[in-house]
Design a protein around this motif. Structure first.
Motif, PDB file in Angstrom:
ATOM      1  N   LEU A 146      -6.995   1.705  -3.624  1.00 59.86           N
ATOM      2  CA  LEU A 146      -5.691   1.456  -4.247  1.00 59.86           C
ATOM      3  C   LEU A 146      -5.798   0.254  -5.188  1.00 59.86           C
ATOM      4  O   LEU A 146      -6.311  -0.806  -4.802  1.00 59.86           O
ATOM      5  CB  LEU A 146      -4.642   1.160  -3.159  1.00 59.86           C
ATOM      6  CG  LEU A 146      -4.369   2.321  -2.188  1.00 59.86           C
ATOM      7  CD1 LEU A 146      -3.580   1.832  -0.974  1.00 59.86           C
ATOM      8  CD2 LEU A 146      -3.614   3.434  -2.906  1.00 59.86           C
ATOM      9  N   GLU A 163       0.831  -1.213   0.000  1.00 61.31           N
ATOM     10  CA  GLU A 163       0.000   0.000   0.000  1.00 61.31           C
ATOM     11  C   GLU A 163       0.863   1.260   0.000  1.00 61.31           C
ATOM     12  O   GLU A 163       0.558   2.239  -0.688  1.00 61.31           O
ATOM     13  CB  GLU A 163      -0.951   0.004   1.211  1.00 61.31           C
ATOM     14  CG  GLU A 163      -2.030  -1.063   1.065  1.00 61.31           C
ATOM     15  CD  GLU A 163      -3.253  -0.823   1.934  1.00 61.31           C
ATOM     16  OE1 GLU A 163      -3.307   0.185   2.664  1.00 61.31           O
ATOM     17  OE2 GLU A 163      -4.173  -1.666   1.862  1.00 61.31           O
ATOM     18  N   ARG A 220       0.820   4.076  -2.907  1.00 61.22           N
ATOM     19  CA  ARG A 220       0.571   5.503  -2.631  1.00 61.22           C
ATOM     20  C   ARG A 220       1.687   6.376  -3.204  1.00 61.22           C
ATOM     21  O   ARG A 220       1.492   7.563  -3.446  1.00 61.22           O
ATOM     22  CB  ARG A 220       0.490   5.765  -1.116  1.00 61.22           C
ATOM     23  CG  ARG A 220      -0.770   5.236  -0.474  1.00 61.22           C
ATOM     24  CD  ARG A 220      -0.822   5.648   0.987  1.00 61.22           C
ATOM     25  NE  ARG A 220      -1.689   4.785   1.776  1.00 61.22           N
ATOM     26  CZ  ARG A 220      -3.012   4.832   1.762  1.00 61.22           C
ATOM     27  NH1 ARG A 220      -3.625   5.698   1.004  1.00 61.22           N
ATOM     28  NH2 ARG A 220      -3.714   4.005   2.509  1.00 61.22           N
TER      29      ARG A 220
END
Ligand SMILES: C[S@@+](CC[C@H](N)C(=O)[O-])C[C@H]1O[C@@H](n2cnc3c(N)ncnc32)[C@H](O)[C@@H]1O
Length: 279
Positions: free
Chosen positions: A113, A82, A86
């Motif tokens: 995501l 993650e 990002r």
């Protein structure tokens, strides 16, 4: 002879596996997932501030513009995946634990995501997970026997584009030297890591030759005995570079940790940045 006594009297041969890999054991998986997500529990993942620093360092080593696709090997519930997503990377995460991947998928969806997750043994990775960079974080490489390490290195080399980067950390030879053999026991009256049932856990740490440690946990509940062998092969810079070179990688950087801190021969871990040789 009781099952408990039988397990206690056995000395496992080098890299001997126990009945089930503990990451996938249904008795253990729920507690492992909770440990992954508990910022104060170092059993399965490092603390959030370390992972954040680590993600920043990895992004500086292999900038998104030149290395847009990253494969996170042993991604667990997606703590690295993650963070890399990002930062703009296209991330694939693979893990052998169905429970970890189920959580990771749900978490990515919750956070908007687009991460591609797969339940997969990273030793058997196929080129369908092609990438510009691969990471294997938290010293998992050293948990594998020598043959599997060779196969993993070759398969990672195969999935990376020419000149791709592989970042991994391992426990150091110093970690092995500092380790002490021990035997201890613990009573978990309302369950613990190894099972949610009340149990007794016997722990033995043994030092094997060639920088290999075994942590053996024997768990007795009211109805069964289970043993788990956790192997740790420790490396010096040369032995790790040799295994990488056998698979066609060159070490381009070496640090003490996967957060990029300067190499320290007295450090507990070593991290290497490998570049795949171009044929
Ligand atoms: C120590 S945890 C590290 C997780 C993650 N890399 C991190 O640093 O937060 C090891 C992870 O690797 C996974 N794993 C262990 N052996 C594996 C294998 N052979 N293939 C794929 N995943 C594996 C486990 O399920 C677990 O999620």
């Amino acid at each position: 002879m009781s099952a408990l006594l039988r397990e206690c009297l056995r000395t496992p041969t080098l890299y001997e596996e126990t009945a089930q890999l503990f990451w996938c054991d249904p008795d253990v998986s729920p507690q492992l997932l909770a440990a992954h997500l508990d910022a104060d529990n170092p059993m399965a993942s490092r603390p959030p501030h370390f992972i954040e620093a680590s993600a920043d360092w990895i992004a500086s080593v292999a900038p998104m513009g030149r290395y847009p696709r990253i494969c996170d090997l042993g991604c667990g519930p997606g703590l690295y995946a993650e963070r890399m997503a990002r930062r703009g990377y296209r991330v694939t995460g693979v893990d052998i634990s169905p429970m970890a991947i189920e959580y990771a998928r749900a978490s990515a969806a919750r956070n908007g995501l687009a991460i591609d997750y797969a339940v997969c043994d990273y030793v058997d990775l196929r080129a369908e997970h092609s990438a510009d960079m691969a990471i294997l974080a938290y010293c998992d490489y050293g948990a594998l026997p020598e043959k599997s390490r060779g196969k993993l290195m070759r398969n990672v080399k195969g999935l990376l584009r020419p000149g791709g980067i592989f970042v991994l950390d391992v426990f150091s030879a110093r970690h092995y030297e500092n380790a002490r053999e021990l035997r201890s026991w613990d009573v978990a009256s309302s369950g613990g890591l190894w099972t949610a049932e009340p149990h007794v856990c016997l722990h033995e740490r043994k030092k094997y030759r060639n920088h290999v440690l075994l942590d053996r946990y024997i768990v007795q509940t009211s109805s069964r005995v289970k043993a788990y062998n956790i192997w740790t092969t420790c490396f010096g810079p040369e032995s790790l570079a040799r295994e990488a070179a056998n698979a066609g990688f060159t070490v381009i950087d070496i640090t003490v940790s996967i957060a990029g801190d300067a190499f320290d021969p007295a450090g507990d871990t070593i991290c290497v940045v490998l570049r795949g040789n171009e044929q």
